[in-house]
Design an enzyme around this catalytic site. Structure first.
Site, mmCIF file in Angstrom:
data_model
loop_
_atom_site.group_PDB
_atom_site.id
_atom_site.type_symbol
_atom_site.label_atom_id
_atom_site.label_comp_id
_atom_site.label_asym_id
_atom_site.label_seq_id
_atom_site.Cartn_x
_atom_site.Cartn_y
_atom_site.Cartn_z
ATOM 1 N N LYS A 22 77.424 26.684 39.927
ATOM 2 C CA LYS A 22 77.134 27.283 38.614
ATOM 3 C C LYS A 22 76.613 28.705 38.785
ATOM 4 O O LYS A 22 77.053 29.630 38.098
ATOM 5 C CB LYS A 22 76.099 26.432 37.867
ATOM 6 N N SER A 23 75.655 28.886 39.697
ATOM 7 C CA SER A 23 75.038 30.201 39.898
ATOM 8 C C SER A 23 76.073 31.240 40.303
ATOM 9 O O SER A 23 76.064 32.368 39.809
ATOM 10 C CB SER A 23 73.969 30.126 40.991
ATOM 11 N N ARG A 27 77.826 34.407 37.735
ATOM 12 C CA ARG A 27 77.656 35.771 38.243
ATOM 13 C C ARG A 27 79.020 36.417 38.497
ATOM 14 O O ARG A 27 79.261 37.568 38.145
ATOM 15 C CB ARG A 27 76.848 35.763 39.545
ATOM 16 N N GLY A 96 70.998 29.466 30.773
ATOM 17 C CA GLY A 96 70.182 30.578 31.273
ATOM 18 C C GLY A 96 70.996 31.542 32.113
ATOM 19 O O GLY A 96 70.775 32.754 32.082
ATOM 20 N N ARG A 124 62.734 28.938 26.080
ATOM 21 C CA ARG A 124 62.761 29.399 27.477
ATOM 22 C C ARG A 124 62.437 30.889 27.515
ATOM 23 O O ARG A 124 63.155 31.700 26.944
ATOM 24 C CB ARG A 124 64.126 29.103 28.107
ATOM 25 N N GLN A 171 66.058 34.850 37.667
ATOM 26 C CA GLN A 171 67.200 35.308 36.863
ATOM 27 C C GLN A 171 66.921 36.639 36.165
ATOM 28 O O GLN A 171 67.845 37.390 35.870
ATOM 29 C CB GLN A 171 67.585 34.248 35.826
ATOM 30 N N ASP A 313 65.581 23.752 42.310
ATOM 31 C CA ASP A 313 66.505 22.799 41.681
ATOM 32 C C ASP A 313 66.727 21.578 42.571
ATOM 33 O O ASP A 313 66.637 20.434 42.124
ATOM 34 C CB ASP A 313 67.846 23.473 41.365
ATOM 35 N N ARG A 386 70.020 17.635 35.524
ATOM 36 C CA ARG A 386 69.424 17.253 36.817
ATOM 37 C C ARG A 386 68.591 15.971 36.708
ATOM 38 O O ARG A 386 68.516 15.194 37.659
ATOM 39 C CB ARG A 386 68.603 18.389 37.405
#
EC number: 2.5.1.19
Length: 427
Positions: A22-23, A27, A96, A124, A171, A313, A386
């Site tokens: 995902k990260s 990006r 996010g 958030r 982030q 995470d 998660r």
């Protein structure tokens, strides 16, 4: 509410080909959109967060095509900052990894864009990023609560000297780093406080380099970014497998292996969450590293006491793996669990108690003593992917477990439960 009951699992064995990270996916999508040239992304994650980013890019006029399974994406780069024709509102769900980078990137040039999302997104914090962008000239208005989305962005970021608090989320720094090269002036970013989740910054720097931009990293305390640069497409880019997603299968093997091998990440992965495997090894599992895989074989697990700031995470998976370890496990320096998809410290403590664990929930730590025998429980998932995946590990006992709202895994891993079933043998 929908639920899924997992019957006891006697053994796990097999190979899991990991979905894209995902990260890395979000990006790479943004950098490809900002770059000159056409970029082909392969092994892209198909999940809610990535769909929110893709929808936002489409609304901003970015042209792309997706394969039928949505894991290959061809993007025609914009060759610079993204601009909206007239006023625009973008809905980003609870992503996010879309909200923060877009909040920065859309402050380049002149725009009038509102970023909003689900109710949890409005809880958030984003104030540290907004403060930093304002120091660089950005015009940003909070539309509801101070320091939280939704935001109205009206451009104006030119660079200069900015500082950002690094103690809540990495982030915010990632968003500034990806935006700064396209600003007209040089940007010097100074970090206030201790920078959390440092390995995620390395992902950002690695991807920026892939797209042709290098910056000066002064010991993670200050970053110097030359202005007036542009991103260049690398041509084709393979998205690594998701290391956080790997954690559930590796932990399952540590508890009830057999051996499980996850492919798509390996010893040279850019994701800090591969260090999760070292934690399992410290607990007593056997880990084997390859260039494109990590495998884990069952061992007798012992409790640990560790600082988990570098892998927040994946550390959640250790919290449920602790149910199968001998002794009391303490996970420290995990305050940023509280500002994720839900307050994960509270959620984890609450649900671990349901299955019989003795839990001490601190401001920034959790201490877990497993029971002699796990209780059957219905696990609330707090709309947090998660939580659902972590608590599936309870079934590796001789007790079933019911997961409420199992489809919340769609945020990062839509077919997680099918993949778990594939390597599981019933008790």
């Amino acid at each position: 509410m929908e639920s899924l009951t997992l019957q006891p699992i006697a053994r796990v064995d097999g190979t899991i080909n990991l979905p894209g990270s995902k990260s890395v996916s979000n990006r790479a999508l943004l950098l490809a959109a900002l770059a000159h040239g056409k970029t082909v992304l392969t092994n892209l994650l198909d999940s809610d967060d990535v769909r929110h980013m893709l929808n936002a890019l489409a609304a901003l006029g970015v042209s792309y095509t997706l394969s039928a399974d949505r894991t290959r994406c061809e993007i025609i780069g914009n060759g610079g900052p993204l601009h909206a024709e007239g006023a625009l509102e973008l809905f980003l769900g609870n992503a996010g990894t879309a909200m923060r980078p877009l909040a920065a990137a859309l402050c380049l040039g002149s725009n009038d864009i509102v970023l909003t999302g689900e109710p949890r997104m409005k809880e958030r914090p984003i104030g540290h990023l907004v403060d930093a962008l304002r120091l660089g000239g950005a015009k940003i208005t909070y539309l509801e609560q101070e320091n939280y989305p939704p935001l109205r962005l009206q451009g104006g970021f030119t660079g200069g000297n900015v500082e950002v608090d690094g103690s809540v989320s990495s982030q915010f720094l990632t968003a500034l780093l990806m935006t700064a090269p396209l600003a007209p002036e040089d940007t010097v970013i100074r970090i206030k406080g201790d920078l959390v989740s440092k390995p995620y910054i390395d992902i950002t720097l690695n991807l920026m380099k892939t797209f042709g931009v290098e910056i000066e990293n002064q010991h993670y305390q200050q970053f110097v970014v030359k202005g007036g640069q542009s991103y260049q497409s690398p041509g084709t880019y393979l998205v690594e497998g998701d290391a956080s997603s790997a954690s559930y299968f590796l932990a399952a093997a540590a508890i009830k292996g057999g051996t499980v091998k996850v492919t798509g990440i390996g010893r040279n992965s850019m994701q800090g969450d591969i260090r999760f495997a070292d934690v399992l090894e410290k607990m007593g599992a056997t880990i084997c590293w390859g260039d494109d895989y990590i495998s884990c074989t069952r061992g007798e697990l012992n409790a640990i006491d560790m600082d988990m700031n570098h892998i927040p995470d994946a550390a959640m998976t250790i919290a449920t793996a602790a149910l199968f370890a001998k002794g009391t496990t303490t996970l420290r320096n995990i305050y940023n669990w509280r500002v994720k998809e839900t307050d994960r410290l509270f959620a984890m403590a609450t649900e671990l108690r349901k299955v019989g664990a003795e839990v001490e929930e601190g401001h920034d730590y959790i201490r877990i003593t497993p029971p002699e025998k796990l209780n059957f429980a219905e696990i609330a998932t707090y709309n947090d992917h998660r939580m659902a995946m972590c608590f599936s590990l309870v079934a590796l006992s001789d007790t079933a477990v019911t997961i409420l709202d199992p489809k919340c895994t769609a945020k990062t891993f839509p077919d997680y439960f099918e993949q778990l079933a594939r390597i599981s043998q019933p008790g």
